[in-house]
Motif scaffolding. Sequence first.
Motif, PDB file in Angstrom:
ATOM      1  N   ILE A  52      51.242 100.154  44.610  1.00 26.08           N
ATOM      2  CA  ILE A  52      51.613  99.027  45.469  1.00 26.08           C
ATOM      3  C   ILE A  52      50.334  98.380  45.983  1.00 26.08           C
ATOM      4  O   ILE A  52      49.473  99.049  46.556  1.00 26.08           O
ATOM      5  N   GLY A  53      50.214  97.080  45.775  1.00 25.65           N
ATOM      6  CA  GLY A  53      49.040  96.357  46.258  1.00 25.65           C
ATOM      7  C   GLY A  53      47.773  96.675  45.499  1.00 25.65           C
ATOM      8  O   GLY A  53      46.684  96.687  46.082  1.00 25.65           O
ATOM      9  N   GLY A  54      47.899  96.931  44.216  1.00 22.93           N
ATOM     10  CA  GLY A  54      46.715  97.172  43.402  1.00 22.93           C
ATOM     11  C   GLY A  54      45.982  95.882  43.070  1.00 22.93           C
ATOM     12  O   GLY A  54      46.417  94.784  43.414  1.00 22.93           O
ATOM     13  N   TRP A  55      44.833  96.048  42.416  1.00 22.75           N
ATOM     14  CA  TRP A  55      44.055  94.895  41.978  1.00 22.75           C
ATOM     15  C   TRP A  55      43.786  93.943  43.152  1.00 22.75           C
ATOM     16  O   TRP A  55      44.154  92.778  43.152  1.00 22.75           O
ATOM     17  N   GLU A  56      43.160  94.548  44.190  1.00 22.63           N
ATOM     18  CA  GLU A  56      42.794  93.815  45.414  1.00 22.63           C
ATOM     19  C   GLU A  56      44.011  93.216  46.113  1.00 22.63           C
ATOM     20  O   GLU A  56      43.990  92.085  46.602  1.00 22.63           O
ATOM     21  N   ASN A  57      45.079  94.012  46.173  1.00 14.39           N
ATOM     22  CA  ASN A  57      46.303  93.641  46.891  1.00 14.39           C
ATOM     23  C   ASN A  57      46.983  92.419  46.277  1.00 14.39           C
ATOM     24  O   ASN A  57      47.601  91.615  46.978  1.00 14.39           O
ATOM     25  N   THR A  76      52.322  90.606  43.705  1.00 12.69           N
ATOM     26  CA  THR A  76      52.774  90.909  45.079  1.00 12.69           C
ATOM     27  C   THR A  76      51.624  90.639  46.047  1.00 12.69           C
ATOM     28  O   THR A  76      51.195  91.534  46.783  1.00 12.69           O
ATOM     29  N   ALA A  77      51.117  89.438  46.044  1.00 16.79           N
ATOM     30  CA  ALA A  77      49.953  89.100  46.867  1.00 16.79           C
ATOM     31  C   ALA A  77      50.220  89.397  48.339  1.00 16.79           C
ATOM     32  O   ALA A  77      51.245  88.998  48.894  1.00 16.79           O
ATOM     33  N   GLY A  78      49.284  90.141  48.962  1.00 17.35           N
ATOM     34  CA  GLY A  78      49.369  90.420  50.396  1.00 17.35           C
ATOM     35  C   GLY A  78      50.442  91.402  50.793  1.00 17.35           C
ATOM     36  O   GLY A  78      50.837  91.454  51.963  1.00 17.35           O
ATOM     37  N   ILE A  79      50.907  92.234  49.870  1.00 20.20           N
ATOM     38  CA  ILE A  79      52.018  93.145  50.169  1.00 20.20           C
ATOM     39  C   ILE A  79      51.617  94.238  51.159  1.00 20.20           C
ATOM     40  O   ILE A  79      52.451  94.732  51.918  1.00 20.20           O
ATOM     41  N   GLY A  83      45.928  96.321  58.899  1.00 19.04           N
ATOM     42  CA  GLY A  83      46.118  96.358  60.342  1.00 19.04           C
ATOM     43  C   GLY A  83      47.512  96.705  60.803  1.00 19.04           C
ATOM     44  O   GLY A  83      47.738  96.858  62.007  1.00 19.04           O
ATOM     45  N   GLU A  84      48.480  96.830  59.879  1.00 20.79           N
ATOM     46  CA  GLU A  84      49.843  97.151  60.295  1.00 20.79           C
ATOM     47  C   GLU A  84      50.559  97.971  59.229  1.00 20.79           C
ATOM     48  O   GLU A  84      50.230  97.901  58.037  1.00 20.79           O
ATOM     49  N   PHE A  85      51.543  98.744  59.687  1.00 19.72           N
ATOM     50  CA  PHE A  85      52.337  99.536  58.758  1.00 19.72           C
ATOM     51  C   PHE A  85      53.335  98.631  58.037  1.00 19.72           C
ATOM     52  O   PHE A  85      53.961  97.767  58.647  1.00 19.72           O
ATOM     53  N   ARG A  86      53.479  98.868  56.745  1.00 24.85           N
ATOM     54  CA  ARG A  86      54.496  98.207  55.936  1.00 24.85           C
ATOM     55  C   ARG A  86      55.417  99.289  55.362  1.00 24.85           C
ATOM     56  O   ARG A  86      54.941 100.301  54.846  1.00 24.85           O
TER      57      ARG A  86
END
Length: 300
Positions: A52-57, A76-79, A83-86
């Motif tokens: 999840i969020g590979g390749w620089e997110n 999934t850019a910015g997934i 600074g916060e839990f997802r």
Amino acid sequence: MPIEINTPDKLEYQFFPASGGVFTFKVRSPKDAHIALAPGPQEGTPMFEIFIGGWENSKSVIRKDRQKPDVVEIPTAGILDAGEFRGFWVRWYDNVITVGHAGDAAAFLSYDAVDLFPVNYVGICTGWGATGTWMLDEPSSPTAPSAPVMGFSNPIGNGPGCWVPAANGETPPGAMQGGFDSSEQLYIARARHEGDLIPGKLHPSHGVVYVAWGGGEHGHNEYEVLCEGGGLWVPVEAGNIPPGAFPAGETSEGEPLFIGRVTHDGTVTVGKVQPSHGCCYIPYGGEELMYKEFEIYVAK
């Protein structure tokens, strides 16, 4: 009670026991949150990995046996966020692996593994310049408690299980998992409604058991939960009830009702099988929905 796990910038999985076909978690990381599905508590073959969020997110993938090309890849850019839990969920059911956001029924990653191995462990790690903090549900003990828990008496029974009274969303120790809805586990339970004793789904966060009856979905805050069972789910064709199917209730006329479940709208939902109708009825979205193809709970 959630537990907090910190993962270093090191592509080395920490493994935890898996059960119920679903893994829910929250992660705080700038990128590259990795999850492994494996038959044992170590890396190897067979194994599926979810990045999840590979390749620089910028994208997320599912990888089989550490081999490229990846079997699924989507942007999934910015997934993820440093600074916060997802929150996310990962499910494996009927040979299909799905990944979704917490609170969403629909998956954003899905792969049909055709012949999926038993997933007994889930691993987590971070890497490629990222560390992470994870919040996981505490793994359950593999053995039954030796003393009463949460005010319940110890379940007594064998084979298909036994019924334990409960109320207001309480889940007794040893409760049998039957499905899931969004990121929440559902349990096999039953309640009385209009003279019928009806198997249905315990939705703990809602505080009720839902049963299907008369075209509607009905919630009851007093119910019984199936505990300490050793049964299995068997596909049903043409309404034929297999030998060993576990009677879990009955109509007011005395017809036995069995425990069934179906996949519906991104969930796996427990309901009642009524032999004379040749179908499984599930409670969902305020309605009673009918399925001719379903699974039924059978005692070993």
